[in-house]
Write a protein that holds these residues in place. Structure first.
Motif, short mmCIF file in Angstrom:
data_model
loop_
_atom_site.label_atom_id
_atom_site.label_comp_id
_atom_site.label_asym_id
_atom_site.label_seq_id
_atom_site.Cartn_x
_atom_site.Cartn_y
_atom_site.Cartn_z
N LEU A 177 -10.86 4.42 0.58
CA LEU A 177 -9.95 3.48 1.25
C LEU A 177 -10.53 2.07 1.26
CD1 LEU A 177 -8.97 5.83 4.17
CD2 LEU A 177 -7.33 4.84 2.56
N PHE A 202 0.81 -1.22 0.00
CA PHE A 202 0.00 0.00 0.00
C PHE A 202 0.85 1.28 0.00
CE2 PHE A 202 -2.54 -3.38 0.77
CZ PHE A 202 -2.57 -3.85 2.07
N GLN A 217 -8.09 -1.29 7.36
CA GLN A 217 -7.42 -2.30 6.54
C GLN A 217 -7.62 -3.70 7.12
OE1 GLN A 217 -3.24 -1.47 5.95
NE2 GLN A 217 -2.77 -3.63 5.66
N HIS A 241 -10.19 0.50 -2.07
CA HIS A 241 -8.77 0.19 -2.29
C HIS A 241 -8.40 -1.14 -1.63
CE1 HIS A 241 -4.45 0.88 -2.69
NE2 HIS A 241 -4.31 0.71 -1.39
N GLY A 260 -1.06 6.63 8.88
CA GLY A 260 -0.27 6.54 7.64
C GLY A 260 0.93 7.46 7.61
N ASP A 297 -13.23 10.05 2.98
CA ASP A 297 -12.19 9.20 2.41
C ASP A 297 -12.42 7.71 2.67
OD1 ASP A 297 -10.77 11.33 1.37
OD2 ASP A 297 -9.53 11.59 3.15
N ILE A 326 -4.28 7.23 -0.16
CA ILE A 326 -5.64 7.37 -0.66
C ILE A 326 -6.35 8.48 0.11
CG2 ILE A 326 -7.82 6.18 -1.09
CD1 ILE A 326 -5.46 4.98 -2.58
N GLY A 327 -6.98 9.40 -0.60
CA GLY A 327 -7.74 10.44 0.07
C GLY A 327 -8.01 11.62 -0.83
N LEU A 368 -8.89 9.23 10.91
CA LEU A 368 -9.87 8.82 9.90
C LEU A 368 -11.27 9.34 10.24
CD1 LEU A 368 -10.23 7.30 7.28
CD2 LEU A 368 -10.49 5.18 8.60
N ILE A 388 -6.64 4.09 9.78
CA ILE A 388 -6.57 3.34 8.52
C ILE A 388 -6.12 1.91 8.75
CG2 ILE A 388 -5.50 3.25 6.23
CD1 ILE A 388 -5.21 6.31 6.42
#
Length: 461
Positions: A338, A154, A378, A341, A190, A334, A158-159, A328, A374
């Motif tokens: 995510l 990853f 995930q 993704h 992240g 977002d 992403i966002g 988040l 995140i």
């Protein structure tokens, strides 16, 4: 002045006239020429200097013909520095011994009296060999680190929320400079991905990115891990080892969880950052390093400065530019990006045919508070994809998540006498009352900051 392409040379011979003549010849071609008539000083000189080439006589006054002294000191040099480039100085009748010495680790030999052009040509070849040794060692270390890099998943950020657009704008401005960057944010937001994005967009992008989790390094291993050590410097030091600063030379060094460092370790780190050079444990040699420094922490580092638990001068050194990564829960727009993704990644990994989310599943993901940010999202997607059936994920596939809406996350637990629930609610109220200031909340609760942090981690607050 002629080109000084021969680097730093050490000449060891008991003939003072020879030493003087060699120095006069070579000083026009070398950065530095060190001469020494007493071979007993060889260990000190080699331990405390970086020589590109060492010229060593085969015979000294104690033993003028056998060459035993030359073999002895050659062995000593090689034990201290296995990659040392040693050229032997020998008489015509000692050629057979010189050939034997080549098998013992010498690089070449020259006959005396030598021809000046021949000596310079021999030294030039030896310096190139030394450079190749250094390059191979550096490439080997970088290759290992780059291979580890490739395994990190990853790499994309992403966002599209306003908060993340602001982060991207800062990255674009700071990446092309060598300014030190401090990334702030909760666990799982992240921070390492941001550090990698800065490196990838910088002029150092073809060089290595080295990440270090400062929270995982013990006090006793700090210097060895970051600055390196010589073989024999301590019990388990079985070979020379470059520290993370050396490995990251010409590239970027990412120090994660820098807020966990004790004050003594902060002082050692500050010294290296100021001097831009490291000294391996077990030696006095200073090794210059050229790095782009990126640091990160989830701790309130500015409050720590006020409380004298983090050095202000170190903070000035590491935060030329600050980047704050929002949690988040503060960028809910977002979450669909995510989630999609991770859905693609884990559908491919586990050979599933998931194409998307049912509305109730996405609503649940957007209502949830994501205390683990995140990283938790995930993990949730991976778990759901492993266990679920069909082609679309349903809210029932996320049964392990709390169904608590974001706007109700501060609501007190109703009709409970569970001590953990009660403590969690009291802590949340204290944080809300003090506007998120951890130090003030801890004081009102009668706790130390460290104790409060442990409880925040425990309850996912």
């Amino acid at each position: 002045m002629e080109d000084q392409n021969l680097g730093r040379i050490l000449i060891v011979d008991d003939n003072e006239d020879l030493l003087f003549a060699a120095k006069m010849l070579l000083k026009k071609h070398a950065k530095e020429v060190v001469i020494e008539k007493d071979p007993r000083r060889i260990p000190f000189l080699v331990n405390n200097n970086n020589f590109d080439v060492i010229l060593l006589d085969m015979n000294f006054t104690e033993d003028t013909t056998s060459g035993k002294e030359g073999f002895h000191w050659l062995k000593q040099i090689k034990e201290i520095d296995p990659k040392a480039v040693v050229i032997l100085i020998t008489g015509f009748g000692d050629v057979e011994m010189a050939v034997k010495a080549l098998k013992e680790g010498a690089t070449d030999f020259i006959l005396k009296p030598w021809q000046n052009e021949k000596l310079i040509a021999t030294l030039t070849s030896a310096v190139r060999l030394k450079e190749s040794y250094n390059e191979v060692e550096k490439l080997s270390k970088k290759q290992k680190a780059l291979q580890a890099d490739l395994k990190k998943p990853f790499a994309d950020i992403i966002g599209s929320s306003p908060a993340m657009k602001n982060v991207f704008a800062i990255i674009d401005k700071v990446a092309q400079t060598d300014a030190n960057v401090l990334i702030l944010g909760e666990n799982g937001t992240g921070k390492e991905l941001i550090a990698r994005a800065i490196h990838d967009r910088s002029h150092r992008h073809d060089e290595i990115f080295v990440g270090v989790d400062m929270g995982a390094i013990t006090e006793t291993l700090f210097e060895s891990e970051l600055f390196g050590h010589k073989r024999g410097a301590f019990t388990d030091a079985k070979e020379d080892r470059a520290g993370r600063f050396e490995v990251a030379d010409k590239g970027s060094l990412f120090l994660d969880e820098i807020g966990n460092l004790s004050m003594p370790l902060q002082s050692k780190l500050l010294t290296v950052l100021q001097k831009r050079e490291v000294t391996r444990i077990g030696t006095n040699k200073s090794i210059p390093v050229d790095i782009r420094l990126i640091c990160a922490t989830n701790m309130p580092i500015h409050d720590m400065v006020m409380e004298n638990t983090f050095r202000q001068d170190l903070l000035y050194r590491i935060n030329t530019v600050e980047i704050f990564l929002p949690p988040l829960r503060d960028r809910q727009e977002d979450i669909p990006l995510l989630a999609e993704h991770f859905l693609k990644i884990y559908s491919n990994k586990y050979r599933k045919n998931f194409t998307g989310f049912k509305p109730n599943a996405m609503q649940l993901l957007q209502r949830y508070t994501w205390p683990g940010n995140i990283r938790e999202l995930q993990h949730a997607l991976e778990r759901a994809i492993i266990m679920a059936e069909g082609t679309e994920l349903d809210s029932r596939d996320f049964f392990f998540l709390s169904n608590k809406p974001v706007n109700e996350k501060h609501a007190p637990a109703a009709n409970t006498l569970n001590l953990d629930d009660m403590e969690k609610n009291v802590i949340q109220k204290a944080i809300d009352k003090n506007g998120g200031n951890i130090s003030k909340a801890a004081k009102e609760l009668g706790l130390t900051r460290a104790s409060l942090y442990r409880r925040l981690e425990k309850y996912g607050l």
